[in-house]
Design a protein around this motif. Structure first.
Motif, mmCIF file in Angstrom:
data_model
loop_
_atom_site.group_PDB
_atom_site.id
_atom_site.type_symbol
_atom_site.label_atom_id
_atom_site.label_comp_id
_atom_site.label_asym_id
_atom_site.label_seq_id
_atom_site.Cartn_x
_atom_site.Cartn_y
_atom_site.Cartn_z
ATOM 1 N N LEU A 1 34.935 67.574 30.066
ATOM 2 C CA LEU A 1 34.528 66.643 29.455
ATOM 3 C C LEU A 1 35.979 65.628 29.747
ATOM 4 O O LEU A 1 35.104 64.697 29.821
ATOM 5 N N ILE A 2 37.362 65.747 29.729
ATOM 6 C CA ILE A 2 38.150 64.573 29.603
ATOM 7 C C ILE A 2 38.024 64.218 30.813
ATOM 8 O O ILE A 2 37.891 62.619 31.193
ATOM 9 N N GLY A 3 37.126 64.553 31.962
ATOM 10 C CA GLY A 3 38.043 64.051 33.748
ATOM 11 C C GLY A 3 36.666 63.475 33.545
ATOM 12 O O GLY A 3 36.860 62.229 34.269
ATOM 13 N N GLN A 4 35.688 63.861 33.238
ATOM 14 C CA GLN A 4 34.510 62.940 32.702
ATOM 15 C C GLN A 4 34.054 61.562 32.276
ATOM 16 O O GLN A 4 33.648 60.536 32.142
ATOM 17 N N SER A 5 34.654 61.166 31.275
ATOM 18 C CA SER A 5 34.974 60.721 30.215
ATOM 19 C C SER A 5 36.331 59.464 30.709
ATOM 20 O O SER A 5 36.172 58.095 30.528
ATOM 21 N N VAL A 6 37.500 60.526 31.139
ATOM 22 C CA VAL A 6 37.690 59.020 31.940
ATOM 23 C C VAL A 6 37.450 58.782 33.801
ATOM 24 O O VAL A 6 37.532 57.103 33.495
ATOM 25 N N ALA A 7 36.606 58.769 34.152
ATOM 26 C CA ALA A 7 35.637 58.163 34.847
ATOM 27 C C ALA A 7 34.484 57.643 34.563
ATOM 28 O O ALA A 7 34.502 56.651 34.974
ATOM 29 N N ALA A 8 33.797 57.659 33.109
ATOM 30 C CA ALA A 8 33.668 56.793 32.650
ATOM 31 C C ALA A 8 34.264 55.132 31.999
ATOM 32 O O ALA A 8 33.295 54.667 31.913
ATOM 33 N N GLY A 9 35.358 55.786 31.438
ATOM 34 C CA GLY A 9 35.810 54.209 31.175
ATOM 35 C C GLY A 9 35.960 53.284 32.822
ATOM 36 O O GLY A 9 36.300 52.284 31.979
ATOM 37 N N ALA A 10 35.663 53.674 33.871
ATOM 38 C CA ALA A 10 35.889 52.681 35.190
ATOM 39 C C ALA A 10 35.475 51.641 34.815
ATOM 40 O O ALA A 10 35.772 50.530 35.184
#
Length: 392
Positions: free
Chosen positions: A282-291
């Protein structure tokens, strides 16, 4: 790391790294052969690129069933040797003046098909070579070798093309597949139990959506893949056309993404152990989404922050989701569920790329980047309100 004590996994890891390095070279050299050597048009280049992806969508589910029925090691060796032969013929045909776009089309399609076989078989074989508690570390090591290859490969390809020409640079990829085949052949594949008769005809989709954890995970990953792929064809255009970046600046931005991906693969095991695989995803996907949000701010420090977020997030969510899939599926279903997952996610990326181009045309590139990131966050929400969040 504990997986280093598994000699069979080390052989698989070596094979993956060798073939990934060669593929990174041909990924640059093959289009150059078409453009520089054969004068390909934009339409022909589009066809060439599509033919390498189409086999994932057309053959994926059928390949998954095949991978679960026969020797995975044997399939990988055969796929490596087949790709070596197809690519090795390119410099020979170029030397005799017989190379044309027709052969490049055939080679691209067949290499793509063999890659589907090899990738599906290797992902299904990996869990049999390490212990269950080593899955995150093993997947991190596998992703690290692929990330290093994709980061350094294009630069190496440029040097090789400059030194020996594009067709002969592809020969390096052909040789790499031979090396990968040798490393794979040396693996002692563990015996598999008899496959339950009642599940022989399934294609893996039912099993993915029938698992209480994998169901929301695959929905989340597919939505995020569709949304994330919207950025793929737009980032370079956005940086060059809208922000006026030079080729040097663009190269530095791409390098930042690659370096962040390597760092992510290195820290993924400790990160996943600390948070649990579900929260790590979940956190990894959220980080990628912020790009996309960072890129849309259009100031160069935020552009680099966005590239770092994209590269870091990709591995921080990729490693735990692979481990979750492998841990929750029995061995006799790993091939088909892996293939079903890849068909959905890669199919989603194809749709997302087309939608991204349409949104970027109708609105503007910054709006498309923001919409893409919002879509990726929607994928995160799907997994957050599910058993994925508490899965360790």
């Amino acid at each position: 790391m504990r997986w280093r004590r598994s000699p069979e996994f080390l052989k698989l890891w070596t094979a993956i790294g060798i073939s990934a390095a060669g593929s990174a070279v041909s990924g640059v050299a093959l289009p150059l052969v078409a453009v520089v050597g054969l004068g390909a048009s934009a339409g022909e280049m589009g066809v060439l690129a599509a033919l390498r992806v189409v086999p994932h969508l057309v053959l994926g589910l059928a390949v998954g069933v095949w991978v679960d029925r026969v020797s995975r090691k044997g399939l990988m060796v055969g796929a490596d040797l087949g790709r070596a032969g197809l690519l090795g013929a390119i410099p020979l045909l170029a030397a005799t003046g017989d190379l044309g776009m027709g052969y490049l089309y055939v080679a691209a399609a067949l290499v793509g098909a063999l890659t589907v076989v090899s990738d599906t078989a290797s992902l299904a074989l990996l869990p049999a070579l390490v212990r269950r508690e080593e899955l995150v570390e093993a997947n991190s090591a596998s992703m690290l070798s692929q990330t290093l290859a994709s980061t350094a490969g294009p630069s190496a390809a440029g040097v090789l093309v400059q030194a020996v020409s594009a067709p002969f640079a592809i020969a390096v990829d052909a040789v790499s597949y031979v090396g990968s085949a040798v490393a794979t052949y040396l693996i002692k594949e563990p015996p598999r139990g008899e496959q339950p008769r009642t599940q022989k005809q399934t294609l893996g989709v039912k099993e993915l959506f029938g698992d209480p954890v994998l169901n929301p995970l695959v929905r989340s990953a597919t939505v995020a893949a569709v949304a994330g792929a919207m950025q793929g064809p737009l980032v370079v255009l956005y940086l060059v056309r809208d922000l006026g970046w030079s080729a040097v600046q663009l190269g530095l931005a791409v390098t930042a993404l690659g370096v962040a991906s390597v760092v992510g693969a290195l820290v993924a095991p400790a990160y996943s152990r600390r948070l649990g695989t579900g929260r790590a995803y979940l956190i990894g996907q959220s980080v990628a989404a912020g790009a996309g949000f960072a890129l849309a701010l259009a100031w160069w420090p935020f552009v680099f922050v966005g590239q770092v977020m994209a590269g870091l997030g990709m591995t921080l969510y990729g490693v735990p989701q692979r481990a979750l899939r492998q841990a929750r599926m029995p061995d006799h279903l790993l091939g088909r569920t892996t293939a079903a997952w890849r068909t959905l996610v890669i199919g989603g990326q194809t749709v997302g790329a087309l939608v991204g181009g349409l949104v970027g045309t109708l609105l503007d590139l910054r709006a498309a980047l923001v919409i893409s990131s919002l879509g990726m966050l929607a994928g995160v929400v799907l997994a957050y309100f599910s058993p994925v969040r508490s899965t360790r």
